[in-house]
Each structure stands twice: as structure tokens, then as C-alpha cells.
Design an enzyme around this catalytic site. Structure first.
Site, PDB file in Angstrom:
ATOM      1  N   ASP A 265       0.829  -1.212   0.000  1.00 26.24           N
ATOM      2  CA  ASP A 265       0.000   0.000   0.000  1.00 26.24           C
ATOM      3  C   ASP A 265       0.863   1.262   0.000  1.00 26.24           C
ATOM      4  O   ASP A 265       1.961   1.272   0.558  1.00 26.24           O
ATOM      5  CB  ASP A 265      -0.906  -0.031   1.250  1.00 26.24           C
ATOM      6  CG  ASP A 265      -2.049   0.966   1.146  1.00 26.24           C
ATOM      7  OD1 ASP A 265      -2.360   1.420   0.018  1.00 26.24           O
ATOM      8  OD2 ASP A 265      -2.636   1.286   2.198  1.00 26.24           O
TER       9      ASP A 265
ATOM     10  N   HIS B 145       2.245   3.544  -9.107  1.00 30.69           N
ATOM     11  CA  HIS B 145       1.979   2.124  -9.395  1.00 30.69           C
ATOM     12  C   HIS B 145       3.136   1.511 -10.187  1.00 30.69           C
ATOM     13  O   HIS B 145       3.530   0.368  -9.968  1.00 30.69           O
ATOM     14  CB  HIS B 145       0.667   1.971 -10.170  1.00 30.69           C
ATOM     15  CG  HIS B 145      -0.543   2.415  -9.377  1.00 30.69           C
ATOM     16  ND1 HIS B 145      -0.739   2.058  -8.069  1.00 30.69           N
ATOM     17  CD2 HIS B 145      -1.605   3.187  -9.716  1.00 30.69           C
ATOM     18  CE1 HIS B 145      -1.888   2.588  -7.630  1.00 30.69           C
ATOM     19  NE2 HIS B 145      -2.422   3.288  -8.609  1.00 30.69           N
TER      20      HIS B 145
ATOM     21  N   LEU C 293      10.357 -20.669  -4.936  1.00 35.25           N
ATOM     22  CA  LEU C 293       9.468 -19.727  -4.243  1.00 35.25           C
ATOM     23  C   LEU C 293       8.063 -19.888  -4.802  1.00 35.25           C
ATOM     24  O   LEU C 293       7.857 -19.836  -6.014  1.00 35.25           O
ATOM     25  CB  LEU C 293       9.935 -18.279  -4.462  1.00 35.25           C
ATOM     26  CG  LEU C 293       8.982 -17.194  -3.939  1.00 35.25           C
ATOM     27  CD1 LEU C 293       8.924 -17.193  -2.411  1.00 35.25           C
ATOM     28  CD2 LEU C 293       9.398 -15.811  -4.440  1.00 35.25           C
TER      29      LEU C 293
HETATM   30  C1  IPE Z   1      -5.394  -2.605   0.006  1.00 34.25           C
HETATM   31  O1  IPE Z   1      -5.074  -1.265  -0.190  1.00 34.25           O
HETATM   32  C2  IPE Z   1      -5.393  -3.335  -1.297  1.00 34.25           C
HETATM   33  C3  IPE Z   1      -4.082  -3.485  -1.920  1.00 34.25           C
HETATM   34  C4  IPE Z   1      -2.950  -3.115  -1.407  1.00 34.25           C
HETATM   35  C5  IPE Z   1      -4.079  -4.120  -3.197  1.00 34.25           C
HETATM   36  P1  IPE Z   1      -6.201  -0.150  -0.352  1.00 34.25           P
HETATM   37  O2  IPE Z   1      -5.490   1.142  -0.520  1.00 34.25           O
HETATM   38  O3  IPE Z   1      -7.157  -0.535  -1.413  1.00 34.25           O
HETATM   39  O4  IPE Z   1      -6.946  -0.234   1.052  1.00 34.25           O
HETATM   40  P2  IPE Z   1      -7.785   0.815   1.853  1.00 34.25           P
HETATM   41  O5  IPE Z   1      -8.809   1.370   0.908  1.00 34.25           O
HETATM   42  O6  IPE Z   1      -6.835   1.871   2.314  1.00 34.25           O
HETATM   43  O7  IPE Z   1      -8.360   0.045   2.988  1.00 34.25           O
HETATM   44  C1  IPE Z   2      -1.581   0.406  -3.404  1.00 29.27           C
HETATM   45  O1  IPE Z   2      -1.405   1.782  -3.414  1.00 29.27           O
HETATM   46  C2  IPE Z   2      -1.935  -0.134  -4.771  1.00 29.27           C
HETATM   47  C3  IPE Z   2      -3.317  -0.577  -4.894  1.00 29.27           C
HETATM   48  C4  IPE Z   2      -4.203  -0.589  -3.931  1.00 29.27           C
HETATM   49  C5  IPE Z   2      -3.745  -1.052  -6.196  1.00 29.27           C
HETATM   50  P1  IPE Z   2      -2.608   2.804  -3.353  1.00 29.27           P
HETATM   51  O2  IPE Z   2      -3.037   3.124  -4.742  1.00 29.27           O
HETATM   52  O3  IPE Z   2      -3.696   2.299  -2.464  1.00 29.27           O
HETATM   53  O4  IPE Z   2      -1.900   4.056  -2.709  1.00 29.27           O
HETATM   54  P2  IPE Z   2      -2.458   5.016  -1.571  1.00 29.27           P
HETATM   55  O5  IPE Z   2      -2.938   4.157  -0.445  1.00 29.27           O
HETATM   56  O6  IPE Z   2      -3.578   5.781  -2.196  1.00 29.27           O
HETATM   57  O7  IPE Z   2      -1.293   5.867  -1.201  1.00 29.27           O
HETATM   58 MG    MG Z   3      -4.064   2.461  -0.495  1.00 22.78          MG
END
Ligand code: IPE
Ligand code: IPE
Ligand code: MG
Length: 248
Positions: A26, A43, A137
């Protein structure tokens, strides 16, 4: 007085190294925002961190690594971001699988793959086929994955098995139920790492995480590297896992 006592470090309880590490990757969006870049740049950089993490897992001889790449709820994001994410996934599958296959990585995907376009679905099947013989792995990628949906789907399959006379409901055990989950054959995660500072599971492996150790790191996913991985493993090593029993 013990001479040279400075060299003696107090013995800390050391857990066995984790067999299975799962990661909630995240913070890509915040990483990009901090640099005044579009979210897709975060990303893209996140995909590089995935590569580093797989290498680190292999170096640490972790047998099982599961990464949360896209949740069932992430489809709620603006169409442009969803398109960016699926585009990166397509690109990742096209460019990385051959190398992963030759480094001994076995790939599996969990989640509702039917929501992706046919091209991606074919690539997912191909990646699983190309790596099925690998044992170094076991990499599981959670894509369009949600734990509640997974549990409901397992319950549905189990009820069908009951209706077909294949399962006796009175004899059903926890292990018997887990066989209907998409993670059948994969050990439960010993350690779950979440980056970005958020402290929640966001619908990840709810059944499987019953006794996982949780490590929350204040690092955004694109910045995650081998030192963070090693720090999480060191934190895990200091945990005393009791599974509800009394300490030895
Ligand atoms: C969780 O992250 C999902 C992934 C890392 C793929 P999100 O950014 O979607 O989660 P929330 O919305 O903060 O809970
Ligand atoms: C994690 O990063 C990737 C996915 C959930 C696909 P985020 O896109 O949730 O990044 P933040 O949480 O908004 O910083
Ligand atoms: Mg996120």
C-alpha cells in the site's frame, strides 16, 4: 563481573523463520502525490518494488510469498486508474514471467479473475502453466481478491458438495472447509506486512490470517526494499507465537 560482557547480547526468544510471508502493498498513490506525479507513476514504481521483494524473499529462503496487488474493492476507483492498473498488470505479465519462471518461481493467482479482460485471463493461465514445476518460491498474487467473497464462494462450493453427497456436514472440520478456499494447498501466512502506515487488513486473507503476526511499516510501497523486508523478518523473530496456549 563478566569480562567482555558488552559482546554478550541478551537471548531473545526467536521464532522459527516464517514459512509464508504475505504483503499488503500500500501507498503507491501517496508516493506519487508527494512527488507531484500522477498516481500511475506510483503504481509503476510499485511494480519495481515487487521485483526487489521477490528477490529478497528468495535470498531469505522464504518458501511462500503472497502479495496483495488489487482488491475486489479497488474496482471502485476511477476508471482511468483501473485502466492504468490493469495495463501495468498486462505489461508485468508479458515482461516478467519468463524471468520468474527461470528463477524457480511458481506463480498462482487468487481472486475473481473473470473480471479481467480475456487477454489478461489467458496470460494468468499461461503464467501458472509455465511455472507449475518450480519449487524455489511459491508466489501467489491476489488480484481482484476479497476475503469475504472468497469465503462465500467456498461456502457455496461446500454446499454443492453436501448436496452431491460428497461432504457430510456433521463431519466438516476447519481443514475440510479450508480446502474450498482459493488458498487450498498454501500454508497460512505466518507474517503479514502492510506498508504505508495504515493498520488494517482491507479484506485480505481473513480466514488464513487467524494467527498471523502483523507488521505495519511506515514506508510507502514504492520505497520498500530489502532492508525493510529484513526488518520485518527481525520483528517477526522477536514475536512469541502462542496460538492461544500458554508460553513454554
Ligand atoms: C489494500 O489497499 C489493497 C491493496 C494493497 C491491493 P487499499 O489502498 O485498497 O486499502 P484501503 O482502501 O486503504 O483500505
Ligand atoms: C496500493 O497503493 C496499490 C493498490 C491498492 C492497487 P494505493 O493506490 O492504495 O496508494 P495510496 O494508499 O492511495 O497511497
Ligand atoms: Mg491504499
Amino acid at each position: 563481573m563478566v569480562r567482555g560482557s558488552a559482546a554478550i547480547t541478551p537471548a531473545e526468544p526467536e521464532s522459527a523463520p516464517p514459512r509464508h510471508v504475505a504483503i499488503i502493498m500500500d501507498g503507491n498513490g501517496r508516493w506519487a502525490a508527494a512527488r507531484h506525479l500522477p498516481r500511475v507513476a506510483g503504481h509503476r514504481e510499485g511494480a519495481r518494488a515487487v521485483r526487489r521483494t521477490i528477490e529478497a524473499a528468495i535470498r531469505h529462503q522464504i518458501g511462500w510469498l503472497t502479495i496483495y496487488a488489487f482488491s475486489s474493492e479497488n474496482w471502485r476507483r476511477p476508471a482511468g486508474e483501473v485502466l492504468d492498473l490493469t495495463g501495468l498488470l498486462r505489461q508485468y505479465l508479458r515482461t516478467e514471467i519468463a524471468e520468474l519462471a527461470s528463477s524457480g518461481v511458481r506463480m498462482r493467482f487468487i481472486g475473481d479473475r473473470n473480471r479481467f479482460d480475456e487477454g489478461i485471463q489467458k496470460d494468468l493461465i499461461q503464467a501458472e502453466k509455465d511455472t507449475v514445476g518450480n519449487t524455489r518460491l511459491n508466489l501467489t498474487v491476489a488480484l481482484s481478491y476479497g476475503a469475504r467473497a472468497e469465503i462465500v464462494s467456498a461456502a457455496r462450493a461446500m454446499m454443492a458438495a453436501v448436496a452431491a453427497g460428497e461432504v457430510d456436514p456433521d463431519a466438516l472440520t476447519e481443514d475440510g472447509f479450508a480446502r474450498f478456499l482459493s488458498t487450498d494447498g498454501i500454508p497460512d501466512p505466518d507474517l503479514i506486512i502492510r506498508t504505508s502506515g495504515e493498520q488494517r487488513l482491507s479484506n485480505f486473507l481473513l480466514w488464513q490470517a487467524a494467527y498471523s503476526e502483523l507488521v505495519f511499516l511506515d514506508v510507502l510501497w514504492p520505497d520498500f526494499d530489502a532492508t525493510h523486508f529484513a526488518a520485518a523478518l527481525a520483528d517477526f523473530a522477536r514475536r512469541e507465537r502462542r496460538f492461544g496456549a500458554r508460553p513454554a
